[in-house]
Design a protein around this motif. Sequence first.
Motif, PDB file in Angstrom:
ATOM      1  N   ASP A 123      32.008  74.383  71.404  1.00 24.69           N
ATOM      2  CA  ASP A 123      32.567  73.171  70.799  1.00 24.69           C
ATOM      3  C   ASP A 123      31.819  72.710  69.559  1.00 24.69           C
ATOM      4  OD1 ASP A 123      30.237  72.297  71.927  1.00 24.69           O
ATOM      5  OD2 ASP A 123      31.151  70.785  73.232  1.00 24.69           O
ATOM      6  N   ARG A 124      30.925  73.531  69.006  1.00 21.99           N
ATOM      7  CA  ARG A 124      30.241  73.183  67.771  1.00 21.99           C
ATOM      8  C   ARG A 124      30.249  74.380  66.835  1.00 21.99           C
ATOM      9  NH1 ARG A 124      24.242  74.290  68.284  1.00 21.99           N
ATOM     10  NH2 ARG A 124      23.962  75.349  70.291  1.00 21.99           N
ATOM     11  N   LEU A 125      30.173  74.116  65.550  1.00 23.48           N
ATOM     12  CA  LEU A 125      30.255  75.179  64.568  1.00 23.48           C
ATOM     13  C   LEU A 125      28.852  75.624  64.173  1.00 23.48           C
ATOM     14  CD1 LEU A 125      32.419  76.729  62.952  1.00 23.48           C
ATOM     15  CD2 LEU A 125      32.037  75.102  61.087  1.00 23.48           C
ATOM     16  N   VAL A 126      28.564  76.910  64.343  1.00 22.02           N
ATOM     17  CA  VAL A 126      27.238  77.440  64.053  1.00 22.02           C
ATOM     18  C   VAL A 126      27.374  78.693  63.187  1.00 22.02           C
ATOM     19  CG1 VAL A 126      26.300  76.560  66.230  1.00 22.02           C
ATOM     20  CG2 VAL A 126      27.144  78.919  66.113  1.00 22.02           C
ATOM     21  N   VAL A 127      26.277  79.061  62.532  1.00 19.62           N
ATOM     22  CA  VAL A 127      26.232  80.291  61.743  1.00 19.62           C
ATOM     23  C   VAL A 127      24.861  80.925  61.928  1.00 19.62           C
ATOM     24  CG1 VAL A 127      25.478  79.097  59.630  1.00 19.62           C
ATOM     25  CG2 VAL A 127      26.605  81.324  59.466  1.00 19.62           C
TER      26      VAL A 127
ATOM     27  N   ALA B 282      27.542  85.452  60.911  1.00 15.83           N
ATOM     28  CA  ALA B 282      28.491  85.149  61.977  1.00 15.83           C
ATOM     29  C   ALA B 282      28.707  83.647  62.097  1.00 15.83           C
ATOM     30  CB  ALA B 282      27.976  85.704  63.305  1.00 15.83           C
ATOM     31  N   VAL B 283      29.951  83.217  61.917  1.00 16.07           N
ATOM     32  CA  VAL B 283      30.335  81.822  62.111  1.00 16.07           C
ATOM     33  C   VAL B 283      31.053  81.731  63.454  1.00 16.07           C
ATOM     34  CG1 VAL B 283      31.766  79.911  61.291  1.00 16.07           C
ATOM     35  CG2 VAL B 283      30.512  81.338  59.655  1.00 16.07           C
ATOM     36  N   ARG B 284      30.607  80.800  64.299  1.00 14.36           N
ATOM     37  CA  ARG B 284      31.204  80.634  65.629  1.00 14.36           C
ATOM     38  C   ARG B 284      31.465  79.159  65.900  1.00 14.36           C
ATOM     39  NH1 ARG B 284      31.237  85.198  64.765  1.00 14.36           N
ATOM     40  NH2 ARG B 284      30.511  86.985  65.986  1.00 14.36           N
ATOM     41  N   GLY B 285      32.572  78.908  66.629  1.00 15.71           N
ATOM     42  CA  GLY B 285      32.865  77.542  67.023  1.00 15.71           C
ATOM     43  C   GLY B 285      34.321  77.214  66.839  1.00 15.71           C
ATOM     44  N   PRO B 286      34.680  75.929  66.876  1.00 12.87           N
ATOM     45  CA  PRO B 286      36.085  75.539  66.710  1.00 12.87           C
ATOM     46  C   PRO B 286      36.561  75.897  65.305  1.00 12.87           C
ATOM     47  CG  PRO B 286      34.727  73.721  67.520  1.00 12.87           C
ATOM     48  CD  PRO B 286      33.791  74.790  67.066  1.00 12.87           C
ATOM     49  N   THR B 287      37.674  76.592  65.223  1.00 11.58           N
ATOM     50  CA  THR B 287      38.254  76.945  63.931  1.00 11.58           C
ATOM     51  C   THR B 287      39.747  76.730  63.983  1.00 11.58           C
ATOM     52  OG1 THR B 287      38.541  79.252  64.598  1.00 11.58           O
ATOM     53  CG2 THR B 287      36.491  78.697  63.460  1.00 11.58           C
ATOM     54  N   SER B 288      40.377  76.726  62.827  1.00 14.38           N
ATOM     55  CA  SER B 288      41.826  76.603  62.787  1.00 14.38           C
ATOM     56  C   SER B 288      42.462  77.881  63.288  1.00 14.38           C
ATOM     57  CB  SER B 288      42.282  76.330  61.345  1.00 14.38           C
ATOM     58  OG  SER B 288      42.057  77.474  60.547  1.00 14.38           O
TER      59      SER B 288
ATOM     60  N   SER C 178      28.198  80.713  49.660  1.00 15.65           N
ATOM     61  CA  SER C 178      28.187  79.558  50.570  1.00 15.65           C
ATOM     62  C   SER C 178      28.924  79.840  51.871  1.00 15.65           C
ATOM     63  CB  SER C 178      28.798  78.343  49.875  1.00 15.65           C
ATOM     64  OG  SER C 178      30.136  78.617  49.484  1.00 15.65           O
ATOM     65  N   PHE C 179      28.985  81.094  52.284  1.00 23.77           N
ATOM     66  CA  PHE C 179      29.686  81.421  53.521  1.00 23.77           C
ATOM     67  C   PHE C 179      29.066  80.660  54.687  1.00 23.77           C
ATOM     68  CE2 PHE C 179      30.445  84.083  57.277  1.00 23.77           C
ATOM     69  CZ  PHE C 179      31.811  84.249  57.181  1.00 23.77           C
ATOM     70  N   GLY C 180      29.912  80.068  55.532  1.00 20.86           N
ATOM     71  CA  GLY C 180      29.418  79.291  56.669  1.00 20.86           C
ATOM     72  C   GLY C 180      29.000  77.885  56.307  1.00 20.86           C
TER      73      GLY C 180
ATOM     74  N   HIS D 263      22.934  76.126  61.181  1.00 25.56           N
ATOM     75  CA  HIS D 263      22.236  77.413  61.208  1.00 25.56           C
ATOM     76  C   HIS D 263      21.389  77.498  62.474  1.00 25.56           C
ATOM     77  CE1 HIS D 263      23.007  79.027  57.095  1.00 25.56           C
ATOM     78  NE2 HIS D 263      23.357  77.774  56.897  1.00 25.56           N
ATOM     79  N   VAL D 264      21.559  78.584  63.209  1.00 23.83           N
ATOM     80  CA  VAL D 264      20.809  78.759  64.455  1.00 23.83           C
ATOM     81  C   VAL D 264      19.957  80.019  64.360  1.00 23.83           C
ATOM     82  CG1 VAL D 264      22.518  77.560  65.865  1.00 23.83           C
ATOM     83  CG2 VAL D 264      22.710  80.038  65.561  1.00 23.83           C
ATOM     84  N   SER D 265      18.899  80.056  65.153  1.00 21.43           N
ATOM     85  CA  SER D 265      17.981  81.193  65.159  1.00 21.43           C
ATOM     86  C   SER D 265      18.608  82.380  65.877  1.00 21.43           C
ATOM     87  CB  SER D 265      16.679  80.805  65.865  1.00 21.43           C
ATOM     88  OG  SER D 265      16.937  80.579  67.250  1.00 21.43           O
ATOM     89  N   ALA D 266      17.972  83.533  65.728  1.00 20.38           N
ATOM     90  CA  ALA D 266      18.444  84.736  66.421  1.00 20.38           C
ATOM     91  C   ALA D 266      18.427  84.540  67.926  1.00 20.38           C
ATOM     92  CB  ALA D 266      17.583  85.933  66.020  1.00 20.38           C
ATOM     93  N   GLY D 267      17.393  83.859  68.437  1.00 18.14           N
ATOM     94  CA  GLY D 267      17.307  83.618  69.870  1.00 18.14           C
ATOM     95  C   GLY D 267      18.416  82.724  70.387  1.00 18.14           C
ATOM     96  N   GLU D 268      18.735  81.662  69.649  1.00 23.22           N
ATOM     97  CA  GLU D 268      19.819  80.777  70.091  1.00 23.22           C
ATOM     98  C   GLU D 268      21.166  81.472  69.961  1.00 23.22           C
ATOM     99  OE1 GLU D 268      21.565  76.230  69.634  1.00 23.22           O
ATOM    100  OE2 GLU D 268      19.844  76.859  68.429  1.00 23.22           O
ATOM    101  N   PHE D 269      21.324  82.293  68.924  1.00 23.77           N
ATOM    102  CA  PHE D 269      22.585  83.030  68.795  1.00 23.77           C
ATOM    103  C   PHE D 269      22.781  83.974  69.976  1.00 23.77           C
ATOM    104  CE2 PHE D 269      25.351  86.412  67.179  1.00 23.77           C
ATOM    105  CZ  PHE D 269      26.396  85.660  66.663  1.00 23.77           C
ATOM    106  N   GLU D 270      21.693  84.597  70.455  1.00 22.87           N
ATOM    107  CA  GLU D 270      21.783  85.458  71.630  1.00 22.87           C
ATOM    108  C   GLU D 270      22.231  84.668  72.855  1.00 22.87           C
ATOM    109  OE1 GLU D 270      20.844  89.066  73.019  1.00 22.87           O
ATOM    110  OE2 GLU D 270      22.290  88.721  71.420  1.00 22.87           O
TER     111      GLU D 270
END
Length: 294
Positions: A8-12, A109-115, A159-161, A166-173
């Motif tokens: 439910d949140r947008l991260v990259v 990688a962009v993840r989260g709510p999108t259109s 400016s992608f994302g 911005h999240v770390s590699a560990g949080e993305f995992e």
Amino acid sequence: MNALASLDRLVVAAVPRDVLVVTGPEAETYLQGQISADVEAMEVGQSTLSFLLEPRGRVEALFVISRVGPETFVADTDAGFGDAMTTSLERFKLRTKAEFSLQQWTMHAVRGPTSAAEPTIAAAAAGPADAPEHVMRPTHWPLAGGHDLLASPGSTVGSFGQGAEHVSAGEFEALRMAYGLPAMGTEIQPGDIPNETGLVEQAASFTKGCYRGQELVERIDSRAGGRRGIRRFRAGGSVTAGEELRDADGAGIGAVLSAALLDGATVGFASVRRDAADDASSDGDQSVVLADLF
């Protein structure tokens, strides 16, 4: 299957990926006979999950195959597995008009709510039309919208994302374990049975012609899909990779493959018996809730 909430949140995040570019007038025909995805059915601008299997049917690689041109395909896999994938694909390429180029790219990688209007594949060339500089495609995570920009070394992302956290590699995992897919080297190992990954329906075609390793996939699928499967889990307390999981009667049903802390809970993937119920417990007596990948 348990109902799971989507991200439910947008991260990259920036993630290394091994990228194999396959080009040539016979690239489509060659790949069609080697990998589990139906390459001939792919239009330019489409991507799909696929396996590369040993002749006996065991997993060599899980990857995303993207068609970026009439004679150009991009296969990206988890870092560290591109060399083996390329060597295996080149092994049977005698007199085939297809060229292979392997590099380590960065996946933004962009993840989260999108259109609903997620991007189709876009490829930018760094000179020749068959040498893409970057590729953008929708994500294949089942519980998160978003898209990926695969960028070759030295390419400009801009400016992608923009607007995403911005999240770390560990949080993305950790997010991958909660909302994404099993990965090579973590939950899926070379030599695994593809039908026990939970991804055969998404990564293998049952309507195309023959491909390497098809016999095992078809045979196990006809017998209810294998003895075990990878499932997502969530636990309120601490659970670590390698812990045994038990059912309500205390009988072992499987083991934890990966685990990470996320938002005060432990999330991850486990390999469990096909007949396992949704509720389980770990070695540390933590209550564990299992859910299917999709």
